[in-house]
Design a protein around this motif. Sequence first.
Motif, PDB file in Angstrom:
ATOM      1  N   ARG A 177       0.831  -1.209   0.000  1.00 17.00           N
ATOM      2  CA  ARG A 177       0.000   0.000   0.000  1.00 17.00           C
ATOM      3  C   ARG A 177       0.863   1.256   0.000  1.00 17.00           C
ATOM      4  O   ARG A 177       0.563   2.227  -0.693  1.00 17.00           O
ATOM      5  N   VAL A 178       1.939   1.231   0.785  1.00 19.69           N
ATOM      6  CA  VAL A 178       2.868   2.373   0.787  1.00 19.69           C
ATOM      7  C   VAL A 178       3.473   2.551  -0.598  1.00 19.69           C
ATOM      8  O   VAL A 178       3.588   3.670  -1.110  1.00 19.69           O
ATOM      9  N   ARG A 179       3.837   1.445  -1.211  1.00 18.19           N
ATOM     10  CA  ARG A 179       4.432   1.494  -2.551  1.00 18.19           C
ATOM     11  C   ARG A 179       3.454   2.112  -3.553  1.00 18.19           C
ATOM     12  O   ARG A 179       3.845   2.944  -4.395  1.00 18.19           O
ATOM     13  N   THR A 180       2.188   1.719  -3.458  1.00 14.87           N
ATOM     14  CA  THR A 180       1.178   2.254  -4.375  1.00 14.87           C
ATOM     15  C   THR A 180       0.992   3.756  -4.185  1.00 14.87           C
ATOM     16  O   THR A 180       0.846   4.502  -5.162  1.00 14.87           O
ATOM     17  N   LEU A 181       1.004   4.218  -2.933  1.00 11.20           N
ATOM     18  CA  LEU A 181       0.789   5.632  -2.640  1.00 11.20           C
ATOM     19  C   LEU A 181       1.997   6.500  -2.977  1.00 11.20           C
ATOM     20  O   LEU A 181       1.899   7.727  -2.936  1.00 11.20           O
ATOM     21  N   THR A 182       3.130   5.873  -3.299  1.00  9.19           N
ATOM     22  CA  THR A 182       4.328   6.651  -3.632  1.00  9.19           C
ATOM     23  C   THR A 182       4.825   6.359  -5.051  1.00  9.19           C
ATOM     24  O   THR A 182       5.994   6.582  -5.359  1.00  9.19           O
ATOM     25  N   TYR A 183       3.936   5.830  -5.909  1.00  8.85           N
ATOM     26  CA  TYR A 183       4.297   5.645  -7.311  1.00  8.85           C
ATOM     27  C   TYR A 183       4.416   7.000  -8.007  1.00  8.85           C
ATOM     28  O   TYR A 183       3.981   8.037  -7.480  1.00  8.85           O
ATOM     29  N   ARG A 184       4.924   6.977  -9.209  1.00  9.55           N
ATOM     30  CA  ARG A 184       5.095   8.201  -9.984  1.00  9.55           C
ATOM     31  C   ARG A 184       3.783   8.924 -10.240  1.00  9.55           C
ATOM     32  O   ARG A 184       3.748  10.154 -10.316  1.00  9.55           O
ATOM     33  N   HIS A 185       2.697   8.176 -10.385  1.00 14.43           N
ATOM     34  CA  HIS A 185       1.421   8.837 -10.708  1.00 14.43           C
ATOM     35  C   HIS A 185       0.875   9.662  -9.547  1.00 14.43           C
ATOM     36  O   HIS A 185      -0.144  10.342  -9.698  1.00 14.43           O
ATOM     37  N   TRP A 198      10.028   5.559   4.862  1.00 18.37           N
ATOM     38  CA  TRP A 198      10.942   6.709   4.758  1.00 18.37           C
ATOM     39  C   TRP A 198      11.687   6.665   3.423  1.00 18.37           C
ATOM     40  O   TRP A 198      11.825   7.687   2.740  1.00 18.37           O
ATOM     41  N   GLU A 199      12.149   5.494   3.033  1.00 20.13           N
ATOM     42  CA  GLU A 199      12.857   5.359   1.763  1.00 20.13           C
ATOM     43  C   GLU A 199      11.944   5.660   0.581  1.00 20.13           C
ATOM     44  O   GLU A 199      12.370   6.317  -0.386  1.00 20.13           O
ATOM     45  N   ARG A 200      10.696   5.226   0.659  1.00 20.16           N
ATOM     46  CA  ARG A 200       9.754   5.492  -0.430  1.00 20.16           C
ATOM     47  C   ARG A 200       9.419   6.985  -0.520  1.00 20.16           C
ATOM     48  O   ARG A 200       9.339   7.551  -1.617  1.00 20.16           O
ATOM     49  N   ILE A 201       9.212   7.628   0.630  1.00 22.68           N
ATOM     50  CA  ILE A 201       8.878   9.057   0.615  1.00 22.68           C
ATOM     51  C   ILE A 201      10.050   9.885   0.104  1.00 22.68           C
ATOM     52  O   ILE A 201       9.870  10.799  -0.720  1.00 22.68           O
ATOM     53  N   THR A 202      11.251   9.608   0.584  1.00 27.43           N
ATOM     54  CA  THR A 202      12.407  10.388   0.133  1.00 27.43           C
ATOM     55  C   THR A 202      12.657  10.190  -1.358  1.00 27.43           C
ATOM     56  O   THR A 202      12.988  11.146  -2.069  1.00 27.43           O
ATOM     57  N   SER A 203      12.478   8.965  -1.859  1.00 25.52           N
ATOM     58  CA  SER A 203      12.621   8.720  -3.286  1.00 25.52           C
ATOM     59  C   SER A 203      11.567   9.506  -4.066  1.00 25.52           C
ATOM     60  O   SER A 203      11.850  10.079  -5.129  1.00 25.52           O
ATOM     61  N   TRP A 204      10.360   9.552  -3.518  1.00 27.68           N
ATOM     62  CA  TRP A 204       9.260  10.304  -4.135  1.00 27.68           C
ATOM     63  C   TRP A 204       9.585  11.793  -4.179  1.00 27.68           C
ATOM     64  O   TRP A 204       9.362  12.457  -5.202  1.00 27.68           O
ATOM     65  N   LEU A 205      10.144  12.335  -3.101  1.00 31.04           N
ATOM     66  CA  LEU A 205      10.492  13.756  -3.039  1.00 31.04           C
ATOM     67  C   LEU A 205      11.613  14.094  -4.027  1.00 31.04           C
ATOM     68  O   LEU A 205      11.594  15.156  -4.669  1.00 31.04           O
ATOM     69  N   LEU A 206      12.585  13.200  -4.119  1.00 31.18           N
ATOM     70  CA  LEU A 206      13.695  13.439  -5.053  1.00 31.18           C
ATOM     71  C   LEU A 206      13.186  13.504  -6.496  1.00 31.18           C
ATOM     72  O   LEU A 206      13.639  14.339  -7.295  1.00 31.18           O
TER      73      LEU A 206
END
Length: 264
Positions: A149-157, A198-206
Amino acid sequence: MFQSGSEGRAAQQCAVLTRLLSPLLANIALSILDGHFIQRWQTTMAIEQQRQKRRRQGLANYRLVRYADDFVVLVTGERAHAQALRDEVATVLAPMGLRLSPEKTRVVHIDEGFDFLGFNIRRMRKRGSQKRYVYTRPSAKATASIKDRVRTLTYRHTLHRDPGYLIEYLGRVLRGWANYFRHGVSKAVFNAVDSFTWERITSWLLKKHRIGWPELRRRFCLPGTWRLAHDGQRFRGAATVTVTRYRYRGYRIPTPWTPSTTPQ
């Protein structure tokens, strides 16, 4: 397959109705199993002396634990006793038109562990001692589910979303998940899930802002730390939920009915 108009809506309504009624129907149908095991327990195993006598005679003691259509039979005895009980359960359910799922039904030792209602329950040696205890923790499947679910919420879309909203929303999702699993040995799993998030969010922000790590830390972390925060929204994940271990009440759980209103 293509469905249109009222047919498509009717199919959707039927699917929703099935999901809503399934737990109710399971409780009704499996009440026969409850009655079978309750009668056995009350007549032959309800007091300690009866259970000790059965052990001396080489017989098993057992108890059914059920929630909707998920249940487990806890057995003190040999593997053969558990296998015989599995056959007995199948026999009790047969008149109701029910059968055990071969894929989901198995006989396991408590040292192997088993999954029940999202928890993995297993007896292990306590670290630093020779004593063995039964530990409950989020199962691998439950952990994988929240990570998905975290992965889905932090996809590119989702890059169009506001960072503060994403941080706050993900925190609520993780805390809600953790509240269910807080009664167990869950702290290490909570920390691992938060680290993954945290890793997913930071990757998303970058990706969203096309910035480097120094700029990310300056703009989206608390001063001098790597703790995520933005516009007053601080990331508070699963690890912020207090864990209460071994909240066992057993037979001390009060009945919700008074004697005068207890169903017959």
